[in-house]
Scaffold this active site. Sequence first.
Site, PDB file in Angstrom:
ATOM      1  N   HIS A   1      -0.241  -3.780   4.842  1.00 25.96           N
ATOM      2  CA  HIS A   1      -0.736  -2.414   4.757  1.00 25.96           C
ATOM      3  C   HIS A   1      -1.281  -2.035   6.135  1.00 25.96           C
ATOM      4  CE1 HIS A   1      -1.842   1.176   2.878  1.00 25.96           C
ATOM      5  NE2 HIS A   1      -3.115   0.939   2.682  1.00 25.96           N
TER       6      HIS A   1
ATOM      7  N   GLU B   1       3.658   1.645   2.568  1.00 26.50           N
ATOM      8  CA  GLU B   1       4.756   0.671   2.615  1.00 26.50           C
ATOM      9  C   GLU B   1       5.758   0.832   1.489  1.00 26.50           C
ATOM     10  OE1 GLU B   1       1.379  -0.768   2.594  1.00 26.50           O
ATOM     11  OE2 GLU B   1       1.550  -0.136   4.673  1.00 26.50           O
TER      12      GLU B   1
ATOM     13  N   GLY C   1      -7.318 -24.006  15.168  1.00 18.80           N
ATOM     14  CA  GLY C   1      -8.698 -24.264  14.773  1.00 18.80           C
ATOM     15  C   GLY C   1      -9.287 -23.165  13.912  1.00 18.80           C
TER      16      GLY C   1
ATOM     17  N   GLU D   1      -4.544 -10.158   2.837  1.00 22.97           N
ATOM     18  CA  GLU D   1      -3.507 -10.296   3.865  1.00 22.97           C
ATOM     19  C   GLU D   1      -3.590 -11.587   4.656  1.00 22.97           C
ATOM     20  OE1 GLU D   1      -5.042  -7.550   3.040  1.00 22.97           O
ATOM     21  OE2 GLU D   1      -3.573  -5.941   2.816  1.00 22.97           O
TER      22      GLU D   1
ATOM     23  N   HIS E   1     -12.211 -29.277  23.396  1.00 21.32           N
ATOM     24  CA  HIS E   1     -13.022 -28.586  22.391  1.00 21.32           C
ATOM     25  C   HIS E   1     -14.435 -28.315  22.890  1.00 21.32           C
ATOM     26  CE1 HIS E   1     -14.151 -28.436  17.799  1.00 21.32           C
ATOM     27  NE2 HIS E   1     -14.367 -27.307  18.413  1.00 21.32           N
TER      28      HIS E   1
ATOM     29  N   GLY F   1       0.852  -1.185   0.000  1.00 20.72           N
ATOM     30  CA  GLY F   1       0.000   0.000   0.000  1.00 20.72           C
ATOM     31  C   GLY F   1       0.883   1.229   0.000  1.00 20.72           C
ATOM     32  N   SER F   2       0.256   2.382  -0.046  1.00 16.54           N
ATOM     33  CA  SER F   2       1.030   3.627  -0.146  1.00 16.54           C
ATOM     34  C   SER F   2       1.949   3.816   1.056  1.00 16.54           C
ATOM     35  CB  SER F   2       0.076   4.806  -0.267  1.00 16.54           C
ATOM     36  OG  SER F   2      -0.893   4.741   0.766  1.00 16.54           O
TER      37      SER F   2
HETATM   38  C1  TPP Z   1     -12.206 -18.675  10.860  1.00 13.00           C
HETATM   39  C2  TPP Z   1     -13.187 -19.724  11.274  1.00 13.00           C
HETATM   40  N1  TPP Z   1     -14.498 -19.520  11.063  1.00 13.00           N
HETATM   41  C3  TPP Z   1     -15.395 -20.464  11.420  1.00 13.00           C
HETATM   42  C4  TPP Z   1     -14.997 -21.618  12.018  1.00 13.00           C
HETATM   43  C5  TPP Z   1     -16.000 -22.661  12.488  1.00 13.00           C
HETATM   44  N2  TPP Z   1     -15.900 -23.903  11.708  1.00 13.00           N
HETATM   45  C6  TPP Z   1     -15.287 -24.986  12.204  1.00 13.00           C
HETATM   46  S1  TPP Z   1     -15.358 -26.284  11.189  1.00 13.00           S
HETATM   47  C7  TPP Z   1     -16.214 -25.418  10.040  1.00 13.00           C
HETATM   48  C8  TPP Z   1     -16.651 -26.071   8.783  1.00 13.00           C
HETATM   49  C9  TPP Z   1     -15.569 -26.263   7.784  1.00 13.00           C
HETATM   50  O1  TPP Z   1     -16.135 -26.729   6.596  1.00 13.00           O
HETATM   51  P1  TPP Z   1     -15.351 -27.604   5.573  1.00 13.00           P
HETATM   52  O2  TPP Z   1     -14.014 -27.060   5.335  1.00 13.00           O
HETATM   53  O3  TPP Z   1     -16.232 -27.770   4.389  1.00 13.00           O
HETATM   54  O4  TPP Z   1     -15.138 -28.978   6.298  1.00 13.00           O
HETATM   55  P2  TPP Z   1     -16.229 -30.058   6.766  1.00 13.00           P
HETATM   56  O5  TPP Z   1     -16.754 -29.581   8.054  1.00 13.00           O
HETATM   57  O6  TPP Z   1     -17.273 -30.131   5.710  1.00 13.00           O
HETATM   58  O7  TPP Z   1     -15.419 -31.289   6.898  1.00 13.00           O
HETATM   59  C10 TPP Z   1     -16.452 -24.120  10.466  1.00 13.00           C
HETATM   60  C11 TPP Z   1     -17.166 -23.094   9.681  1.00 13.00           C
HETATM   61  C12 TPP Z   1     -13.614 -21.766  12.270  1.00 13.00           C
HETATM   62  N3  TPP Z   1     -13.126 -22.845  12.875  1.00 13.00           N
HETATM   63  N4  TPP Z   1     -12.734 -20.823  11.868  1.00 13.00           N
END
Ligand code: TPP
Length: 518
Positions: free
Chosen positions: A70, A28, A395, A47, A277, A25-26
């Site tokens: 940026h 940088e 995750g 990003e 989890h 960006g400008s």
């Molecule tokens: C940035 C982010 N947003 C949302 C989630 C919540 N989340 C966990 S698993 C998942 C589904 C992922 O879907 P996909 O890649 O199609 O895999 P599948 O569950 O079908 O195996 C989501 C949205 C997360 N972990 N991280």
Amino acid sequence: MITVREATIDFLRRVGMTTVFGNPGSTELPMFRDFPDDFRYVLGLQESVVLGMADGFAQATRNAAIVNLHSAAGVGHALGNLFTAYKNQTPLVVTAGQQARAILPFEPFLFADRATEFPRPYVKWAAEPARAEDVPAAIARAYHVAMEPPCGPTFVSVPVDDWDRTCDRLPDRRVAARNPGDPDALHAVAAALANARAPAIVAGAGIARDRAWDEVVELAERHHAAVWAAPFAARSGFPEDHPLFLGFLDAAREAIARKLAPYDLVLVLGGPLSLYHAEETGPHMAEGTRLFLIADNPAFASWAPAGDAVVADLKLALTTLLAGPAPLARDAPAPWQRPEPLDGPAFTDALLLQEVARLRPKGSIIVEEAPSSRGAMHDRLPIVSLDSFYTCASGGLGHGLPAAVGVALGRPGEKVIAILGDGSAMYAIQGLASAVELALPISFLIVKNGRYEALQGFGRHFGLQRTVGTVLPRLDFVALAAGQGMTARRAQGKAELAEALAWSFAADAPTLVEVLVD
Ligand SMILES: Cc1ncc(C[n+]2csc(CCOP(=O)(O)OP(=O)(O)O)c2C)c(N)n1
Ligand SMILES: [Mg+2]
């Protein structure tokens, strides 16, 4: 006297950070005036892609990567993968542009307010130097902090007018930061291990980070210890085809305690073990199981709910353990009964993973982000060598696709296989364009089930009748790849899959296979 830019480039060259990941960006551009011929700039079209690529590259090359973002908005886009890099313990020096010092009082266009606070708490250190001439030293400090275990990202905000100011060249110096661990504490672990009746080792990602893979194999064999993979381990710490390898621990308190109950001693290496989890009650560990942890991260040691801990470099600590007393005579644990090979008509993610295991080039590297396919991957696609598996420790989705690009860039000539859920692939789909631009031999395999299956599974766990916002039936990954200049195929059915995988694995350019699983 030299310019701040020259002093910085000089430092980056000395420490091998000559690949700059960015989106410019400008605020940088002056950093890249007279961009040196021995440096390369890797462009990410958003990003989060920039951060993910840098993370994969830093892990693959075992050195911090330099990132340039940026000002506020670019840092904002990068934050999700910055969080992941922090959890991955990936060393990164993240720089971001700031408006010129003289106009900062007027909140100028693209000004970053409280720039150093924005990426916290997911950077180990952040600074906007008080004077232009302090910028190279701040970047040097950021590098050393990033590389000190537990490694992680650091952040330096640089006003745009700083780069052309003058300063002194930085002194040439080294920082040694590996910790061998408290010898008394390690001797206590060694003695307990030697006297255990039925010991188990839990292998965490720190084993790969500290390159202690061979030492863990030796320790397990010496003690006839059962080996389990730590929950959600982002890297593999033990050969999954080894007769002492018994499987994977879930990120679930009760299941962990149950699976480890048969052992009187559990030694967690490069943990954490207690990564949960979902909420559960009950003991963290069965009564009668003695717990030890050795990890590169003092945070794991401090919050572990049970057991004695030693903070240390795994390779150095294991050298001490291997010199410890001889173990009691004991039998090897009964081996893991792996599931039978699939040969029915069902076209599932499990079949895909079985076929990947069968057809993948020897020595290829797996990068995974396919949440509901994890279990099937564990069952059917064993990871058998150090540094041949990467996933995110956080995750947070959107890491796997760009990380695969960074890993491939860091391991030239090696085949990278990215196994991505259809939902996951969409968080940073622009990474395909970078893979094309860099002509990297990556096989992007999309597990297309048309939904967020992992969330639908969680919906069932919470007793929801219907989980809203979890279907994505209309995405066309062949078109998404083609639109970024990548050749792609669709596979449905076993014969078509085998053909598509063979084609993709043989290619020396990036390719994508959309696999329409049942
Ligand atoms: C940035 C982010 N947003 C949302 C989630 C919540 N989340 C966990 S698993 C998942 C589904 C992922 O879907 P996909 O890649 O199609 O895999 P599948 O569950 O079908 O195996 C989501 C949205 C997360 N972990 N991280
Ligand atoms: Mg899906």
